[in-house]
Design a protein around this motif. Sequence first.
Motif, PDB file in Angstrom:
ATOM      1  N   GLY A  12       2.366 -19.946   4.625  1.00 31.66           N
ATOM      2  CA  GLY A  12       1.371 -19.664   3.597  1.00 31.66           C
ATOM      3  C   GLY A  12       0.219 -18.832   4.140  1.00 31.66           C
ATOM      4  O   GLY A  12      -0.425 -19.223   5.106  1.00 31.66           O
ATOM      5  N   ILE A  15      -6.116 -18.891   2.066  1.00 38.99           N
ATOM      6  CA  ILE A  15      -7.322 -19.101   2.889  1.00 38.99           C
ATOM      7  C   ILE A  15      -7.012 -20.112   4.005  1.00 38.99           C
ATOM      8  O   ILE A  15      -7.375 -19.902   5.174  1.00 38.99           O
ATOM      9  CB  ILE A  15      -8.482 -19.644   2.009  1.00 38.99           C
ATOM     10  N   GLY A  16      -6.347 -21.213   3.658  1.00 38.53           N
ATOM     11  CA  GLY A  16      -6.070 -22.258   4.641  1.00 38.53           C
ATOM     12  C   GLY A  16      -5.130 -21.786   5.738  1.00 38.53           C
ATOM     13  O   GLY A  16      -5.378 -22.006   6.928  1.00 38.53           O
ATOM     14  N   GLU A  35       4.793 -15.773   4.562  1.00 36.21           N
ATOM     15  CA  GLU A  35       4.221 -15.792   3.205  1.00 36.21           C
ATOM     16  C   GLU A  35       5.314 -15.360   2.225  1.00 36.21           C
ATOM     17  O   GLU A  35       5.986 -14.359   2.437  1.00 36.21           O
ATOM     18  CB  GLU A  35       3.007 -14.854   3.139  1.00 36.21           C
ATOM     19  N   ARG A  36       5.444 -16.107   1.142  1.00 40.34           N
ATOM     20  CA  ARG A  36       6.515 -15.788   0.186  1.00 40.34           C
ATOM     21  C   ARG A  36       6.194 -14.559  -0.670  1.00 40.34           C
ATOM     22  O   ARG A  36       7.095 -13.881  -1.154  1.00 40.34           O
ATOM     23  CB  ARG A  36       6.803 -16.998  -0.709  1.00 40.34           C
ATOM     24  N   LEU A  47     -15.374 -17.392  -5.172  1.00 30.84           N
ATOM     25  CA  LEU A  47     -15.355 -18.668  -4.451  1.00 30.84           C
ATOM     26  C   LEU A  47     -16.772 -18.923  -3.974  1.00 30.84           C
ATOM     27  O   LEU A  47     -17.452 -18.008  -3.501  1.00 30.84           O
ATOM     28  CB  LEU A  47     -14.456 -18.597  -3.216  1.00 30.84           C
ATOM     29  N   GLN A  48     -17.184 -20.168  -4.071  1.00 36.50           N
ATOM     30  CA  GLN A  48     -18.471 -20.552  -3.475  1.00 36.50           C
ATOM     31  C   GLN A  48     -18.164 -21.100  -2.087  1.00 36.50           C
ATOM     32  O   GLN A  48     -17.381 -22.027  -1.948  1.00 36.50           O
ATOM     33  CB  GLN A  48     -19.144 -21.631  -4.314  1.00 36.50           C
ATOM     34  N   VAL A 126       9.070 -14.273   2.687  1.00 31.83           N
ATOM     35  CA  VAL A 126       9.865 -15.321   3.331  1.00 31.83           C
ATOM     36  C   VAL A 126       9.548 -16.624   2.609  1.00 31.83           C
ATOM     37  O   VAL A 126       8.394 -17.072   2.607  1.00 31.83           O
ATOM     38  CB  VAL A 126       9.484 -15.497   4.819  1.00 31.83           C
ATOM     39  N   ALA A 128       9.825 -20.125   2.999  1.00 33.38           N
ATOM     40  CA  ALA A 128      10.151 -21.101   4.046  1.00 33.38           C
ATOM     41  C   ALA A 128      10.406 -22.468   3.410  1.00 33.38           C
ATOM     42  O   ALA A 128       9.846 -22.785   2.366  1.00 33.38           O
ATOM     43  CB  ALA A 128       8.987 -21.183   5.026  1.00 33.38           C
ATOM     44  N   ALA A 141       0.661 -24.758   5.133  1.00 32.84           N
ATOM     45  CA  ALA A 141      -0.511 -24.446   4.304  1.00 32.84           C
ATOM     46  C   ALA A 141       0.025 -23.788   3.040  1.00 32.84           C
ATOM     47  O   ALA A 141      -0.415 -22.715   2.635  1.00 32.84           O
ATOM     48  CB  ALA A 141      -1.456 -23.522   5.070  1.00 32.84           C
ATOM     49  N   ASP A 142       1.019 -24.456   2.445  1.00 30.74           N
ATOM     50  CA  ASP A 142       1.765 -23.855   1.336  1.00 30.74           C
ATOM     51  C   ASP A 142       1.260 -24.318  -0.024  1.00 30.74           C
ATOM     52  O   ASP A 142       2.007 -24.271  -1.009  1.00 30.74           O
ATOM     53  CB  ASP A 142       3.280 -24.075   1.503  1.00 30.74           C
ATOM     54  N   ASP A 272      -4.899 -27.146   0.586  1.00 25.75           N
ATOM     55  CA  ASP A 272      -4.435 -27.762  -0.663  1.00 25.75           C
ATOM     56  C   ASP A 272      -3.134 -28.536  -0.483  1.00 25.75           C
ATOM     57  O   ASP A 272      -2.846 -29.450  -1.251  1.00 25.75           O
ATOM     58  CB  ASP A 272      -4.220 -26.676  -1.738  1.00 25.75           C
ATOM     59  N   ALA A 282     -16.410 -27.114  -6.005  1.00 28.99           N
ATOM     60  CA  ALA A 282     -16.223 -25.813  -5.335  1.00 28.99           C
ATOM     61  C   ALA A 282     -16.011 -26.005  -3.830  1.00 28.99           C
ATOM     62  O   ALA A 282     -16.654 -25.361  -3.011  1.00 28.99           O
ATOM     63  CB  ALA A 282     -17.410 -24.895  -5.616  1.00 28.99           C
ATOM     64  N   GLY A 284     -12.551 -26.656  -2.357  1.00 30.08           N
ATOM     65  CA  GLY A 284     -11.159 -26.594  -1.878  1.00 30.08           C
ATOM     66  C   GLY A 284     -10.991 -25.656  -0.694  1.00 30.08           C
ATOM     67  O   GLY A 284     -10.389 -26.015   0.330  1.00 30.08           O
ATOM     68  N   ALA A 285     -11.513 -24.445  -0.807  1.00 29.07           N
ATOM     69  CA  ALA A 285     -11.372 -23.476   0.284  1.00 29.07           C
ATOM     70  C   ALA A 285     -12.208 -23.916   1.486  1.00 29.07           C
ATOM     71  O   ALA A 285     -11.795 -23.760   2.638  1.00 29.07           O
ATOM     72  CB  ALA A 285     -11.798 -22.085  -0.194  1.00 29.07           C
ATOM     73  N   CYS A 286     -13.388 -24.482   1.213  1.00 31.21           N
ATOM     74  CA  CYS A 286     -14.248 -24.949   2.327  1.00 31.21           C
ATOM     75  C   CYS A 286     -13.548 -26.046   3.115  1.00 31.21           C
ATOM     76  O   CYS A 286     -13.574 -26.052   4.353  1.00 31.21           O
ATOM     77  CB  CYS A 286     -15.589 -25.454   1.780  1.00 31.21           C
TER      78      CYS A 286
HETATM   79  C1  LIG Z   1     -10.539 -22.326 -10.934  1.00 32.58           C
HETATM   80  C2  LIG Z   1     -10.720 -22.568  -9.455  1.00 32.58           C
HETATM   81  C3  LIG Z   1     -11.966 -22.325  -8.841  1.00 32.58           C
HETATM   82  C4  LIG Z   1     -12.141 -22.600  -7.462  1.00 32.58           C
HETATM   83  N1  LIG Z   1     -13.367 -22.380  -6.900  1.00 32.58           N
HETATM   84  C5  LIG Z   1     -13.563 -22.701  -5.585  1.00 32.58           C
HETATM   85  C6  LIG Z   1     -14.835 -22.476  -4.949  1.00 32.58           C
HETATM   86  O1  LIG Z   1     -15.782 -21.997  -5.573  1.00 32.58           O
HETATM   87  N2  LIG Z   1     -14.978 -22.827  -3.623  1.00 32.58           N
HETATM   88  C7  LIG Z   1     -13.951 -23.371  -2.899  1.00 32.58           C
HETATM   89  O2  LIG Z   1     -14.151 -23.691  -1.698  1.00 32.58           O
HETATM   90  N3  LIG Z   1     -12.730 -23.568  -3.472  1.00 32.58           N
HETATM   91  C8  LIG Z   1     -12.507 -23.244  -4.784  1.00 32.58           C
HETATM   92  N4  LIG Z   1     -11.289 -23.414  -5.354  1.00 32.58           N
HETATM   93  C9  LIG Z   1     -10.198 -23.986  -4.551  1.00 32.58           C
HETATM   94  C10 LIG Z   1      -9.563 -22.977  -3.614  1.00 32.58           C
HETATM   95  O3  LIG Z   1      -9.194 -21.813  -4.316  1.00 32.58           O
HETATM   96  C11 LIG Z   1      -8.318 -23.615  -2.970  1.00 32.58           C
HETATM   97  O4  LIG Z   1      -8.613 -24.926  -2.545  1.00 32.58           O
HETATM   98  C12 LIG Z   1      -7.894 -22.818  -1.766  1.00 32.58           C
HETATM   99  O5  LIG Z   1      -7.668 -21.474  -2.133  1.00 32.58           O
HETATM  100  C13 LIG Z   1      -6.612 -23.426  -1.162  1.00 32.58           C
HETATM  101  O6  LIG Z   1      -6.138 -22.602  -0.165  1.00 32.58           O
HETATM  102  P1  LIG Z   1      -4.732 -22.912   0.521  1.00 32.58           P
HETATM  103  O7  LIG Z   1      -4.550 -21.828   1.533  1.00 32.58           O
HETATM  104  O8  LIG Z   1      -4.678 -24.324   0.970  1.00 32.58           O
HETATM  105  O9  LIG Z   1      -3.636 -22.797  -0.621  1.00 32.58           O
HETATM  106  P2  LIG Z   1      -3.194 -21.520  -1.495  1.00 32.58           P
HETATM  107  O10 LIG Z   1      -4.311 -20.606  -1.762  1.00 32.58           O
HETATM  108  O11 LIG Z   1      -2.449 -22.094  -2.658  1.00 32.58           O
HETATM  109  O12 LIG Z   1      -2.171 -20.747  -0.544  1.00 32.58           O
HETATM  110  C14 LIG Z   1      -0.850 -21.176  -0.341  1.00 32.58           C
HETATM  111  C15 LIG Z   1      -0.037 -19.954   0.105  1.00 32.58           C
HETATM  112  O13 LIG Z   1       1.256 -20.395   0.502  1.00 32.58           O
HETATM  113  C16 LIG Z   1       2.226 -19.522  -0.034  1.00 32.58           C
HETATM  114  N5  LIG Z   1       3.465 -20.300  -0.125  1.00 32.58           N
HETATM  115  C17 LIG Z   1       3.688 -21.407  -0.892  1.00 32.58           C
HETATM  116  N6  LIG Z   1       4.919 -21.873  -0.673  1.00 32.58           N
HETATM  117  C18 LIG Z   1       5.480 -21.076   0.279  1.00 32.58           C
HETATM  118  C19 LIG Z   1       6.754 -21.067   0.929  1.00 32.58           C
HETATM  119  N7  LIG Z   1       7.699 -21.992   0.647  1.00 32.58           N
HETATM  120  N8  LIG Z   1       7.009 -20.126   1.862  1.00 32.58           N
HETATM  121  C20 LIG Z   1       6.064 -19.167   2.157  1.00 32.58           C
HETATM  122  N9  LIG Z   1       4.843 -19.125   1.550  1.00 32.58           N
HETATM  123  C21 LIG Z   1       4.556 -20.066   0.629  1.00 32.58           C
HETATM  124  C22 LIG Z   1       1.644 -19.092  -1.377  1.00 32.58           C
HETATM  125  O14 LIG Z   1       2.231 -17.895  -1.851  1.00 32.58           O
HETATM  126  C23 LIG Z   1       0.172 -18.937  -1.012  1.00 32.58           C
HETATM  127  O15 LIG Z   1      -0.129 -17.632  -0.532  1.00 32.58           O
HETATM  128  C24 LIG Z   1     -11.064 -23.114  -6.710  1.00 32.58           C
HETATM  129  C25 LIG Z   1      -9.812 -23.321  -7.319  1.00 32.58           C
HETATM  130  C26 LIG Z   1      -9.645 -23.051  -8.672  1.00 32.58           C
HETATM  131  C27 LIG Z   1      -8.301 -23.276  -9.307  1.00 32.58           C
END
Ligand SMILES: Cc1cc2nc3c(=O)[nH]c(=O)nc-3n(C[C@H](O)[C@H](O)[C@H](O)COP(=O)(O)OP(=O)(O)OC[C@H]3O[C@@H](n4cnc5c(N)ncnc54)[C@H](O)[C@@H]3O)c2cc1C
Length: 372
Positions: A12, A15-16, A35-36, A47-48, A126, A128, A141-142, A272, A282, A284-286
């Motif tokens: 993935g 951000i994570g 990354e898929r 994003l905040q 890919v 995974a 971090a999917d 996530d 706000a 999730g990304a933090c």
């Molecule tokens: C409406 C909304 C507003 C938000 N506002 C905020 C904010 O203001 N501040 C904040 O901190 N957070 C905010 N968030 C939360 C934040 O966006 C998420 O918590 C954060 O982006 C999660 O990141 P992640 O990398 O864990 O997951 P994701 O961003 O979901 O990334 C997962 C990645 O994995 C890839 N993937 C999945 N499965 C596979 C696989 N099998 N093989 C290869 N790749 C795969 C996906 O394509 C994706 O690129 C908000 C969320 C929403 C919905």
Amino acid sequence: MTVSDLNVVVVGAGIGGVAAAIALAQAGATVRVLERAAKFEDVGAGLQISANGRKALVALGVVDGGAHPAATLSTGTVFRDGAKGRHVTQIPPPAAGPTWYMHRADLLGLLVKRAQALSVAFEFEVIAAPGSIQADLIVAADGARSHWRADMDCESTPYFTGHVAWRALIPWNGQGGTASAVVSMGRAAHVVSYPLRGGSVMNVVAIEERTDWTQEGWRVAGDPTEFQDRFSQFGGVVGNMIAETHEVNIWALHARPVAQRWSRDRSVLLGDAAHPTLPFMAQGACLALEDAVVLGATLSASRDVEAALAQYQALRQDRARQVVGLADGNAWRFHLAKPLAWGAQAVLTLGAGALARRLEWVYGYDATLAVP
Ligand SMILES: Cc1cc2nc3c(=O)[nH]c(=O)nc-3n(C[C@H](O)[C@H](O)[C@H](O)COP(=O)(O)OP(=O)(O)OC[C@H]3O[C@@H](n4cnc5c(N)ncnc54)[C@H](O)[C@@H]3O)c2cc1C
């Protein structure tokens, strides 16, 4: 085995995932990200990034802690009555420092640049799956529908919360690099707005309670006319913003408890995948940025990978539960129907300072201090 002996695969490139890749590459590991999608997803909107997230970005070498051209510096959060736009109260920036408002694509771009400078390799298209990858360590971090989580912690599946988020970016004539976020509270709905990219764009996130829409994703297009009809109770400046919306995305918000188990064998959940959260704090990304810093630190501090993964879970799970719990509570707090809404607003008016102090543990957290 030390961290510099590890061949790590991160699944993935959100951000994570990219933050985790940086943390592990900084610690000396060889890192590959799968990354898929066909390329880095330039989707999303604002994003905040609060002080705790910014500290993690500094620790990852992504920013230097000073002002950044890609970020608007928050001067606090203003609460307004949705119907008329009447000012209700203002919460000052947290004692830990002001929040940044960033476009998700800009933040991801900065993370990717840093990862590439550390020789992290990226592979696209890919898909995974657990069992399909050989590595000394797999960081899953999917995202909220993580395959790895399903594999190691099958006790829950995401469920629709009855909240739908509409997201729009509106051309704006703002000036300078500072601004407040505005939360406009309505009946069974609220709208959060803040400017991005030097005030040239206004980010609008409008949340409504509803049961007839359950599709998720950054790219699902909504109908602007329907958006305007559904949020017609909002007046004042936010009402004008809604009226000026020509393109909007729609996302049904799902929830899932924080995972019980974060690692198995040599696979570990992050972001996530471990702790999806409603966006009402706000955070999730933090949280994902914090996870990355702590995972890098636990692996650097121990030669026993499985013990380091267990320590990572022990350091992160309670914090994730507490922050996610706070976000759950805000869902109803912003949506009370009159006359209860006025009661809630009065509490906010009387208690803005106290509320800011009560949230200090969220924003004051420093992931670099987590590992003793
Ligand atoms: C409406 C909304 C507003 C938000 N506002 C905020 C904010 O203001 N501040 C904040 O901190 N957070 C905010 N968030 C939360 C934040 O966006 C998420 O918590 C954060 O982006 C999660 O990141 P992640 O990398 O864990 O997951 P994701 O961003 O979901 O990334 C997962 C990645 O994995 C890839 N993937 C999945 N499965 C596979 C696989 N099998 N093989 C290869 N790749 C795969 C996906 O394509 C994706 O690129 C908000 C969320 C929403 C919905």
